[in-house]
Design a protein around this motif. Structure first.
Motif, PDB file in Angstrom:
ATOM      1  N   GLU A   9       0.831  -1.194   0.000  1.00 31.57           N
ATOM      2  CA  GLU A   9       0.000   0.000   0.000  1.00 31.57           C
ATOM      3  C   GLU A   9       0.870   1.250   0.000  1.00 31.57           C
ATOM      4  O   GLU A   9       1.957   1.266   0.576  1.00 31.57           O
ATOM      5  N   GLY A  10       0.396   2.325  -0.636  1.00 33.81           N
ATOM      6  CA  GLY A  10       1.142   3.572  -0.716  1.00 33.81           C
ATOM      7  C   GLY A  10       1.199   4.304   0.609  1.00 33.81           C
ATOM      8  O   GLY A  10       0.629   3.863   1.612  1.00 33.81           O
ATOM      9  N   PRO A  11       1.882   5.455   0.652  1.00 33.21           N
ATOM     10  CA  PRO A  11       2.025   6.215   1.892  1.00 33.21           C
ATOM     11  C   PRO A  11       0.691   6.792   2.344  1.00 33.21           C
ATOM     12  O   PRO A  11      -0.201   7.028   1.539  1.00 33.21           O
ATOM     13  N   PRO A  12       0.532   7.041   3.673  1.00 31.73           N
ATOM     14  CA  PRO A  12      -0.708   7.613   4.179  1.00 31.73           C
ATOM     15  C   PRO A  12      -0.859   9.061   3.743  1.00 31.73           C
ATOM     16  O   PRO A  12       0.111   9.740   3.437  1.00 31.73           O
ATOM     17  N   GLU A  13      -2.120   9.538   3.720  1.00 27.12           N
ATOM     18  CA  GLU A  13      -2.379  10.922   3.349  1.00 27.12           C
ATOM     19  C   GLU A  13      -2.033  11.850   4.500  1.00 27.12           C
ATOM     20  O   GLU A  13      -2.085  11.473   5.671  1.00 27.12           O
ATOM     21  N   ALA A  14      -1.667  13.095   4.164  1.00 24.83           N
ATOM     22  CA  ALA A  14      -1.310  14.075   5.182  1.00 24.83           C
ATOM     23  C   ALA A  14      -2.541  14.439   6.017  1.00 24.83           C
ATOM     24  O   ALA A  14      -3.672  14.423   5.539  1.00 24.83           O
ATOM     25  N   THR A  15      -2.310  14.786   7.293  1.00 22.88           N
ATOM     26  CA  THR A  15      -3.389  15.171   8.188  1.00 22.88           C
ATOM     27  C   THR A  15      -3.894  16.562   7.839  1.00 22.88           C
ATOM     28  O   THR A  15      -3.109  17.504   7.709  1.00 22.88           O
ATOM     29  N   ASN A  16      -5.206  16.697   7.682  1.00 22.68           N
ATOM     30  CA  ASN A  16      -5.807  18.006   7.430  1.00 22.68           C
ATOM     31  C   ASN A  16      -5.631  18.887   8.656  1.00 22.68           C
ATOM     32  O   ASN A  16      -5.823  18.448   9.789  1.00 22.68           O
ATOM     33  N   VAL A  17      -5.238  20.151   8.438  1.00 18.94           N
ATOM     34  CA  VAL A  17      -5.005  21.070   9.556  1.00 18.94           C
ATOM     35  C   VAL A  17      -6.248  21.207  10.427  1.00 18.94           C
ATOM     36  O   VAL A  17      -6.173  21.305  11.651  1.00 18.94           O
ATOM     37  N   VAL A  18      -7.437  21.182   9.811  1.00 25.01           N
ATOM     38  CA  VAL A  18      -8.687  21.323  10.555  1.00 25.01           C
ATOM     39  C   VAL A  18      -8.858  20.180  11.540  1.00 25.01           C
ATOM     40  O   VAL A  18      -9.413  20.345  12.631  1.00 25.01           O
ATOM     41  N   ASP A  19      -8.382  18.997  11.179  1.00 24.74           N
ATOM     42  CA  ASP A  19      -8.562  17.808  12.015  1.00 24.74           C
ATOM     43  C   ASP A  19      -7.343  17.530  12.896  1.00 24.74           C
ATOM     44  O   ASP A  19      -7.254  16.452  13.492  1.00 24.74           O
ATOM     45  N   LEU A  20      -6.388  18.456  12.987  1.00 28.55           N
ATOM     46  CA  LEU A  20      -5.138  18.192  13.688  1.00 28.55           C
ATOM     47  C   LEU A  20      -5.361  17.852  15.148  1.00 28.55           C
ATOM     48  O   LEU A  20      -4.826  16.870  15.660  1.00 28.55           O
ATOM     49  N   SER A  21      -6.153  18.661  15.880  1.00 26.06           N
ATOM     50  CA  SER A  21      -6.375  18.413  17.308  1.00 26.06           C
ATOM     51  C   SER A  21      -7.024  17.056  17.529  1.00 26.06           C
ATOM     52  O   SER A  21      -6.638  16.298  18.424  1.00 26.06           O
ATOM     53  N   GLU A  22      -8.039  16.745  16.720  1.00 21.74           N
ATOM     54  CA  GLU A  22      -8.720  15.460  16.863  1.00 21.74           C
ATOM     55  C   GLU A  22      -7.768  14.305  16.581  1.00 21.74           C
ATOM     56  O   GLU A  22      -7.768  13.296  17.283  1.00 21.74           O
ATOM     57  N   ALA A  23      -6.930  14.468  15.538  1.00 20.91           N
ATOM     58  CA  ALA A  23      -5.976  13.409  15.195  1.00 20.91           C
ATOM     59  C   ALA A  23      -4.966  13.193  16.316  1.00 20.91           C
ATOM     60  O   ALA A  23      -4.595  12.054  16.631  1.00 20.91           O
ATOM     61  N   LEU A  24      -4.521  14.277  16.953  1.00 19.77           N
ATOM     62  CA  LEU A  24      -3.579  14.160  18.063  1.00 19.77           C
ATOM     63  C   LEU A  24      -4.208  13.413  19.235  1.00 19.77           C
ATOM     64  O   LEU A  24      -3.602  12.522  19.824  1.00 19.77           O
ATOM     65  N   ASN A  25      -5.439  13.796  19.591  1.00 17.93           N
ATOM     66  CA  ASN A  25      -6.116  13.152  20.719  1.00 17.93           C
ATOM     67  C   ASN A  25      -6.373  11.678  20.460  1.00 17.93           C
ATOM     68  O   ASN A  25      -6.184  10.837  21.342  1.00 17.93           O
ATOM     69  N   ARG A  26      -6.796  11.352  19.230  1.00 18.50           N
ATOM     70  CA  ARG A  26      -7.028   9.951  18.894  1.00 18.50           C
ATOM     71  C   ARG A  26      -5.724   9.158  18.921  1.00 18.50           C
ATOM     72  O   ARG A  26      -5.701   7.994  19.317  1.00 18.50           O
ATOM     73  N   SER A  27      -4.628   9.798  18.519  1.00 13.75           N
ATOM     74  CA  SER A  27      -3.320   9.126  18.541  1.00 13.75           C
ATOM     75  C   SER A  27      -2.900   8.809  19.967  1.00 13.75           C
ATOM     76  O   SER A  27      -2.328   7.753  20.247  1.00 13.75           O
ATOM     77  N   ILE A  28      -3.174   9.747  20.889  1.00 13.57           N
ATOM     78  CA  ILE A  28      -2.826   9.527  22.296  1.00 13.57           C
ATOM     79  C   ILE A  28      -3.597   8.337  22.849  1.00 13.57           C
ATOM     80  O   ILE A  28      -3.038   7.453  23.508  1.00 13.57           O
ATOM     81  N   GLU A  29      -4.905   8.300  22.591  1.00 17.49           N
ATOM     82  CA  GLU A  29      -5.729   7.197  23.073  1.00 17.49           C
ATOM     83  C   GLU A  29      -5.257   5.873  22.484  1.00 17.49           C
ATOM     84  O   GLU A  29      -5.207   4.853  23.173  1.00 17.49           O
ATOM     85  N   ARG A  30      -4.897   5.897  21.220  1.00 16.79           N
ATOM     86  CA  ARG A  30      -4.425   4.680  20.548  1.00 16.79           C
ATOM     87  C   ARG A  30      -3.125   4.188  21.163  1.00 16.79           C
ATOM     88  O   ARG A  30      -2.941   2.998  21.405  1.00 16.79           O
ATOM     89  N   ALA A  31      -2.200   5.135  21.433  1.00 18.10           N
ATOM     90  CA  ALA A  31      -0.905   4.763  22.022  1.00 18.10           C
ATOM     91  C   ALA A  31      -1.082   4.229  23.437  1.00 18.10           C
ATOM     92  O   ALA A  31      -0.454   3.253  23.834  1.00 18.10           O
ATOM     93  N   ARG A  32      -1.956   4.880  24.229  1.00 20.74           N
ATOM     94  CA  ARG A  32      -2.162   4.462  25.619  1.00 20.74           C
ATOM     95  C   ARG A  32      -2.831   3.096  25.714  1.00 20.74           C
ATOM     96  O   ARG A  32      -2.590   2.335  26.647  1.00 20.74           O
ATOM     97  N   SER A  33      -3.694   2.788  24.759  1.00 17.07           N
ATOM     98  CA  SER A  33      -4.404   1.509  24.800  1.00 17.07           C
ATOM     99  C   SER A  33      -3.594   0.375  24.185  1.00 17.07           C
ATOM    100  O   SER A  33      -4.038  -0.760  24.140  1.00 17.07           O
ATOM    101  N   GLY A  34      -2.398   0.721  23.667  1.00 15.12           N
ATOM    102  CA  GLY A  34      -1.527  -0.305  23.110  1.00 15.12           C
ATOM    103  C   GLY A  34      -1.957  -0.803  21.768  1.00 15.12           C
ATOM    104  O   GLY A  34      -1.596  -1.893  21.341  1.00 15.12           O
TER     105      GLY A  34
END
Length: 360
Positions: free
Chosen positions: A236-261
Motif C-alpha cells: 500500500e502507498g504512503p498515508p495521506e497528510a493530516t488536514n489542519v482542521v482535524d489536527l487536534s482530533e488526530a492528536l487526541n485519537r493518537s494519544i488514546e491509541r498509544a495508551r491503549s496499546g
C-alpha cells in the motif's frame, strides 16, 4: 576480522595514545550489474570524447574546473599531489566540547578505534572512560588518503568511536535555503501541549536491532521471486497528510491509541521492559502472489500463530496494509484486489472471530 584503514596516535596535551582505525559500518544494499535487455551481456562504461566520440586513454585525461560556460582551467594530478597535505599519523585533539553541542547534521562517517598494541590498552581505556564520565567529545583534525578531516572523538560503551564531520561551509543554513518555514510554535498552545502528550505516551528506548530496512528486504524478495518465476504484490502507498482542521482530533485519537496499546511508533513493551515494533510496524518483504508461491507459506502461518496473543490488536484497529499481511499469513485468496473492508470481512470469516474481532 576487520582490517584497519588507518593507524597512528591520538594526542591531547602531552598524552599520546597509539590507535588503529576500522570502519564502523558496512553497506547492505543489493547491488546490480547493468545488462543489455534480453541478454546476459554486461554493459560497460567507457571514457569517450563527447565531441569526437573517440575513446580516451586514462593517461590523456586531466581534471578541469569550469570558470565560465565552456571555459576550463586544467589541473594535472601531479599539481594536486604537490599541494595535498602530507601523510599524517596524528589525530590532533584541539579541545573537548559538550557531546550534544555537535549537531547530527555535521556527522559523515563513523569509525572504531582500537589500542595500537596490547601495551597501550591502559591509556586507551583511560581516555575512553574520561570522555564517558565527563560527557565530552573531542574535536580533532587528521589526514587520511591525502585528505584532511575534521573529526569528533567520542566514548562508546567499550570502544572509542571517531566520526568524520562536515566542515562548517558544507552545511546549509535552513533559514537561507528553505522557504515557507512556519516559525516557532507558541509554547502555551493547545496543539503543542497535546503533541507533547503524544510524544510522552510513545516514548521508548532506542534499540536499533528492532528496526530493519524494509525496502532492501523487498528488493531481495523481488530478486528471489523472479529467480523462482514468481511475482510480488506491491504494498500500500504512503498515508495521506493530516488536514489542519482535524489536527487536534488526530492528536487526541493518537494519544488514546498509544495508551491503549493499539499502535504507535513506540511499539510494544516486552516483559523485560524493552519495546518491540508494533504489529503494523514490522518490516517484512511484500507477500508473494498465491498463484505462484508455495515456499515459505507454512513458515509464515507458523509465525502468525506463534505471534498471536491476548495483546494482539483487534482486526478493526489495523490498517489496510496490516490486514493485507494478516491475509497473506492466513492464505486468503484474492487479497491483492480487496479493499480494506473486504480484507476485514475475509479475515473475520476465515478466523471465525466474528464480533470479537480478534486476530487469529
Amino acid at each position: 576480522m576487520a582490517r584497519p584503514v588507518w593507524s597512528g596516535v591520538i594526542t591531547f596535551g602531552l598524552v599520546t595514545v597509539p590507535v588503529r582505525m576500522y570502519a564502523a559500518t558496512e553497506d547492505h544494499t543489493t547491488h546490480f550489474h547493468q545488462l543489455q535487455r534480453g541478454t546476459n551481456d554486461r554493459v560497460r562504461n567507457k571514457r569517450v570524447n563527447e565531441r569526437t566520440g573517440k575513446s580516451v586513454g586514462f593517461d590523456d585525461i586531466v581534471k578541469g574546473y569550469e570558470i565560465a560556460d565552456g571555459e576550463y582551467v586544467t589541473v594535472e594530478r601531479e599539481e594536486l599531489e604537490e599541494i595535498a597535505p602530507g601523510k599524517s599519523q596524528v589525530i590532533d585533539v584541539s579541545g573537548f566540547v559538550e557531546a550534544d553541542e555537535v549537531d547530527p547534521v555535521y556527522y559523515v562517517r563513523s569509525y572504531y578505534l582500537s589500542p595500537g598494541d596490547e601495551k597501550y590498552r591502559k591509556p586507551y581505556e583511560l581516555l575512553r572512560a574520561a570522555l564517558e564520565s565527563s560527557a565530552k567529545t573531542g574535536i580533532a583534525t587528521f589526514v587520511m588518503h591525502s585528505k584532511e578531516y575534521l573529526v569528533a572523538l567520542r566514548a562508546g560503551e567499550n570502544v572509542l568511536a571517531l566520526h568524520t564531520l562536515h566542515w562548517a561551509d558544507e552545511v546549509r543554513d535552513p533559514e537561507e535555503e528553505l522557504s515557507g518555514l512556519p516559525g516557532r510554535q507558541r509554547s502555551d498552545s493547545k496543539e503543542l501541549k497535546t503533541a507533547r502528550q503524544l510524544i510522552d505516551s510513545m516514548s521508548t528506548a532506542f534499540h536499533p536491532e528492532d528496526y530493519s530496512d524494509s525496502y532492501e528486504a523487498r528488493v531481495r524478495a523481488l530478486v528471489e521471486a523472479k529467480a523462482g518465476g514468481e511475482e510480488l504484490t506491491p504494498e500500500e502507498g504512503p498515508p495521506e497528510a493530516t488536514n489542519v482542521v482535524d489536527l487536534s482530533e488526530a492528536l487526541n485519537r493518537s494519544i488514546e491509541r498509544a495508551r491503549s496499546g493499539k499502535g504507535g511508533g513506540g511499539g510494544r513493551k516486552t516483559g523485560s521492559g524493552r519495546r518491540k515494533p508494533a504489529t503494523g510496524d514490522r518490516t517484512r518483504p511484500a507477500k508473494r502472489r498465491e498463484s505462484g508461491s508455495k515456499s515459505g507459506t507454512g513458515a509464515s502461518k507458523g509465525r502468525s500463530r506463534a505471534g498471536a496473543s491476548r495483546n494482539t490488536p483487534p482486526l478493526r484497529d489495523l490498517s489496510k496494509d496490516e490486514l493485507y499481511r494478516r491475509a497473506g499469513d492466513q492464505g486468503v485468496k484474492g487479497r491483492s484486489k480487496m479493499t480494506r473492508e473486504q480484507l476485514l470481512e475475509a479475515l473475520e470469516a476465515h478466523t471465525g472471530s466474528g464480533s470479537s474481532g480478534k486476530a487469529a
